[in-house]
Design a protein around this motif. Structure first.
Motif, PDB file in Angstrom:
ATOM      1  N   ILE A   1      -4.436   0.226   3.242  1.00  0.00           N
ATOM      2  CA  ILE A   1      -4.259  -0.973   4.069  1.00  0.00           C
ATOM      3  C   ILE A   1      -3.630  -0.608   5.408  1.00  0.00           C
ATOM      4  O   ILE A   1      -4.042  -1.080   6.474  1.00  0.00           O
ATOM      5  CB  ILE A   1      -3.396  -2.020   3.327  1.00  0.00           C
ATOM      6  N   ASP A   2      -2.634   0.278   5.359  1.00  0.00           N
ATOM      7  CA  ASP A   2      -1.971   0.714   6.591  1.00  0.00           C
ATOM      8  C   ASP A   2      -2.923   1.509   7.481  1.00  0.00           C
ATOM      9  O   ASP A   2      -2.959   1.310   8.698  1.00  0.00           O
ATOM     10  CB  ASP A   2      -0.743   1.552   6.247  1.00  0.00           C
ATOM     11  N   ASP A   3      -3.704   2.409   6.873  1.00  0.00           N
ATOM     12  CA  ASP A   3      -4.648   3.205   7.650  1.00  0.00           C
ATOM     13  C   ASP A   3      -5.713   2.333   8.308  1.00  0.00           C
ATOM     14  O   ASP A   3      -6.177   2.630   9.408  1.00  0.00           O
ATOM     15  CB  ASP A   3      -5.333   4.243   6.747  1.00  0.00           C
ATOM     16  N   LYS A   4      -6.090   1.258   7.634  1.00  0.00           N
ATOM     17  CA  LYS A   4      -7.155   0.391   8.141  1.00  0.00           C
ATOM     18  C   LYS A   4      -6.642  -0.626   9.149  1.00  0.00           C
ATOM     19  O   LYS A   4      -7.266  -0.878  10.179  1.00  0.00           O
ATOM     20  CB  LYS A   4      -7.823  -0.333   6.968  1.00  0.00           C
ATOM     21  N   PHE A   5      -5.468  -1.205   8.860  1.00  0.00           N
ATOM     22  CA  PHE A   5      -4.997  -2.328   9.681  1.00  0.00           C
ATOM     23  C   PHE A   5      -3.696  -2.032  10.425  1.00  0.00           C
ATOM     24  O   PHE A   5      -3.186  -2.903  11.132  1.00  0.00           O
ATOM     25  CB  PHE A   5      -4.810  -3.575   8.802  1.00  0.00           C
ATOM     26  N   ASP A   6      -3.129  -0.822  10.273  1.00  0.00           N
ATOM     27  CA  ASP A   6      -1.916  -0.411  10.981  1.00  0.00           C
ATOM     28  C   ASP A   6      -0.786  -1.415  10.758  1.00  0.00           C
ATOM     29  O   ASP A   6      -0.371  -2.134  11.659  1.00  0.00           O
ATOM     30  CB  ASP A   6      -2.203  -0.258  12.482  1.00  0.00           C
ATOM     31  N   LEU A   7      -0.273  -1.434   9.543  1.00  0.00           N
ATOM     32  CA  LEU A   7       0.800  -2.355   9.171  1.00  0.00           C
ATOM     33  C   LEU A   7       2.048  -2.140  10.031  1.00  0.00           C
ATOM     34  O   LEU A   7       2.326  -1.019  10.464  1.00  0.00           O
ATOM     35  CB  LEU A   7       1.188  -2.157   7.711  1.00  0.00           C
ATOM     36  N   LYS A   8       2.819  -3.197  10.224  1.00  0.00           N
ATOM     37  CA  LYS A   8       4.116  -3.051  10.874  1.00  0.00           C
ATOM     38  C   LYS A   8       5.028  -2.244   9.948  1.00  0.00           C
ATOM     39  O   LYS A   8       4.949  -2.380   8.716  1.00  0.00           O
ATOM     40  CB  LYS A   8       4.726  -4.423  11.154  1.00  0.00           C
ATOM     41  N   PRO A   9       5.893  -1.399  10.510  1.00  0.00           N
ATOM     42  CA  PRO A   9       6.750  -0.537   9.681  1.00  0.00           C
ATOM     43  C   PRO A   9       7.539  -1.274   8.617  1.00  0.00           C
ATOM     44  O   PRO A   9       7.694  -0.768   7.497  1.00  0.00           O
ATOM     45  CB  PRO A   9       7.672   0.119  10.715  1.00  0.00           C
TER      46      PRO A   9
END
Length: 352
Positions: A86-94
């Motif tokens: 999910i982070d790699d795809k949508f660049d989650l906030k830290p």
């Protein structure tokens, strides 16, 4: 022989699966595009965590462990990879990524994998209600330490192989076959992946892969050093010194600059080595050697008597200071120890 079989089997599974996920990542759009922070010159797939996870799970299931602890490792591994995807795809906030990491750490904690006590100098200290927060902090720190150091082709994968191999060796000496088996299977999975991940990389770990390695290492380090004494408390810290130091000094640099501690920069240890003139591959190999140095020291420390442990610990502290000063991890150009050593060497040379 069975240990070698597990190692070879997980290596071959990973070696076969990784090209499939290189193709899958391109089709699904899981690719790392070049930018100012990236070292890649073209889009590179980053489904590395999925390839490693599947080969690892297959290896664990084939080994048929009787210990219940394999369940939280697999369940948590799946969840941390999903979070990374999910982070790699949508660049989650830290902050959202950190919350996700904390939730995943609760899985092994639910199964009883916690730092509940230490016994310095034979005195048992119970953590009580602080056992869970301390365990969460440890796991989250290791997850992010591996994630922080994942900046060059093959770097985090190789450092993780070295760390896992060290934990496996020490747990063999302790007679903990289960933890050794988990480490060996993951080493094989990482080694098969490293064939495609080393420079020039055909696939990246991605956050999904880096966080998976950090998660499993954090869990097996707790399980491998369950009966924690004052010295054994530091074994996993010593083994993981390179990523931990890189993370701590990154936080310190950002704090001094009054920017967010989760903001990105190009002052990690691998960036520093490249700024000193080392090539991409040379920087990675140098960090491998640093990781091997600390891993070897941890094994020697495990086998040492108290006087030997004091000597090894002192040498480790000196080595750490030299590495920090030589690479200028603090970003302040102050090198008192290195300057002192240079003066001592020059005096010795002039006398001779």
């Amino acid at each position: 022989m069975y240990t070698f079989f597990l190692l070879l089997m997980s290596f071959m599974i990973s070696l076969i699966l990784t090209p499939i996920f290189i193709w899958t990542a391109k089709k699904l759009g899981f690719v790392d595009h070049p930018n100012l922070r990236r070292v890649n010159k073209m889009p590179i797939p980053h489904l590395g965590g999925v390839a490693i996870l599947i080969s690892f799970i297959i290896g664990v299931l084939i080994s048929r462990p009787i210990e219940i602890e394999f369940k939280p490792i697999i369940i948590g591994g799946v969840l941390i990879v999903l979070l990374g995807l999910i982070d790699d795809k949508f660049d989650l906030k830290p902050i959202f990524k950190l919350i996700g990491q904390i939730l995943v750490t609760l899985v092994p904690i639910y199964y009883g994998i916690v730092i509940d006590r230490i016994t310095p100098f034979g005195i048992e200290i119970e953590f009580g209600i602080f056992a869970i927060p301390v365990t969460v902090l440890w796991m989250a720190a290791i997850i992010n330490a591996i994630n922080f150091i994942d900046g060059l082709d093959g770097l985090a994968t190789g450092v993780s192989i070295i760390a896992l191999s060290s934990i496996a060796f020490i747990t063999i000496l302790q007679g903990d076959i289960f933890v050794m088996m988990i480490c060996v299977i993951l080493v094989g999975s990482c080694a098969g992946f490293l064939v495609y991940n080393f420079n020039p990389a055909k696939i990246f770990l991605g956050d999904n892969g880096a966080m998976l390695l950090g998660f499993v290492i954090s869990v097996v380090s707790l399980m491998g050093f369950k009966n924690i004494t004052l010295i054994s408390l530091f074994f996993p810290v010593i083994i993981l010194s390179v990523p931990i130091l890189d993370m701590l000094f990154a936080i310190l640099r950002r704090y001094r600059k009054k920017v967010s501690i989760v903001s990105a920069d190009k002052s990690h240890i691998h960036h520093k080595l490249q700024s000193l003139g080392y090539s991409h591959v040379e920087s990675v190999i140098l960090i491998y050697f640093m990781a091997l140095l600390y891993a070897g020291a941890s094994i020697i420390l495990f086998l040492s008597t108290v006087p030997g442990a004091i000597i090894i610990s002192s040498l480790l502290i000196l080595t750490t200071v030299i590495i920090v000063e030589a690479t200028n991890l603090t970003d302040n150009n102050k090198k008192p120890v290195l300057n002192f050593l240079r003066k001592m060497v020059s005096k010795i040379v002039s006398v001779n």
